[in-house]
Enzyme design. Sequence first.
Site, PDB file in Angstrom:
ATOM      1  CD1 TRP A 153      -2.315  -2.174   1.623  1.00  0.00           C
ATOM      2  CD2 TRP A 153      -2.998  -1.092  -0.216  1.00  0.00           C
ATOM      3  NE1 TRP A 153      -3.338  -2.896   1.048  1.00  0.00           N
ATOM      4  CE2 TRP A 153      -3.774  -2.263  -0.075  1.00  0.00           C
ATOM      5  CE3 TRP A 153      -3.249  -0.252  -1.304  1.00  0.00           C
ATOM      6  CZ2 TRP A 153      -4.784  -2.612  -0.976  1.00  0.00           C
ATOM      7  CZ3 TRP A 153      -4.246  -0.602  -2.214  1.00  0.00           C
ATOM      8  CH2 TRP A 153      -5.009  -1.766  -2.037  1.00  0.00           C
ATOM      9  CG  ASP A 200      -3.662   4.087   3.617  1.00  0.00           C
ATOM     10  OD1 ASP A 200      -4.774   3.908   4.148  1.00  0.00           O
ATOM     11  OD2 ASP A 200      -3.268   3.440   2.631  1.00  0.00           O
ATOM     12  CE  LYS A 223      -9.135  -2.989   3.014  1.00  0.00           C
ATOM     13  NZ  LYS A 223      -8.043  -2.114   2.656  1.00  0.00           N
TER      14      LYS A 223
END
Length: 359
Positions: free
Chosen positions: A102, A171, A195
């Site tokens: 990511w 993030d 999530k």
Amino acid sequence: MDRCYNFCAGPAAVPEAVLEIARDEMLNWHGAGLSLMEMSHRSPEVMSVAERAERTLRELLGISDDYAVLFLQGGASTQFSAVPLNLLGSNNAADYVNTGQWSKKAIAEAKRYCNVNVVASSEDTKFSTIPPRDSWQVDSGAAYLHYTPNETIGGVEYFWTPQADVPLVADMSSTILSRPIEVSDFGVIYAGAQKNIGPAGLTLVIVRRDLLGNADDKCPAMLNWQVAADNDSMYNTPPTFALYLAGLVFDWLQQQGGLPAMEQINRRKAEKLYAAIDGSDFYANPVELASRSLMNIPFTLADAGLDKVFLQESEAAGLLNLKGHRSVGGMRASLYNAVSEAAVDALIAFMQDFEQRNA
Ligand SMILES: *Cc1c(COP(=O)(O)O)cnc(C)c1O
């Protein structure tokens, strides 16, 4: 019908109590005679749902009025562009830490807009570590410092907040709401909802207000945080139903005792699973001990030839979505807030039984 245990990395498990409320309110929300998803986003009903969700989230995370809370769309991936577009101003440089897949995607996107200085990388350890802060080659002239507090694929999590002289951008897609954080340490926090917040389609941005107003002229209005803040996240039609469900999840978290209680539960769940992995020669987790994620736990079988049958049998046992990310293989169990301790116990019991039959 029995519900299974869901270990999906995302879209992920939603608390059953939340799904039950949504079911009960589906056709006729609070006597309004229609579903919430059928109402105008400008209606008092939807506005009150949005306001309540923001208020509860502010309580859960301890977000002060110095910060705007934005409910957007496009996922965390869209914020990979929105971050430089909103924060660079006249600056042309940003610092990024590379701790996994990511991070890399955030870096690749930022490179379209500025010079990206990768201050540290753990690629040489196959992203199984976090480079210590004192090894980071930060640029004091950078517009901001971006990092990924929890790498969802590698299962690597920071249990410390990086010191930064420039705004810190995080993030938090796969760690937000899993434990308390100090919001005032951050310039910007962003997260896709699917999530640990609720359904896909909603993106959360928490931004310190003094960082608003610097967006590039070419920044699309839909990516401009100032525009979103000025319009209470209703510049265009927001994902109203996702926001409603997120609000129900926030209420549920408060009923559980808030984030301190969630941290205790989450630590207990993760510790159990790591102990089961470490206690066996059959399973392994590659991440350095100090950086093992509470939310995403990748593990391999000693014989990868057994992966397929492990996945078939676990699924038949009602343990879903244990396949590891395609880039790393093996297995991954995601233990977000909505994954119960009973689910983790069932997974461990299955793993031990599978080992006995196949070791
Ligand atoms: C899932 C995830 C993303 C991507 O989120 P989308 O909402 O699908 O864009 C980005 N960063 C992290 C850390 C993630 O876990």
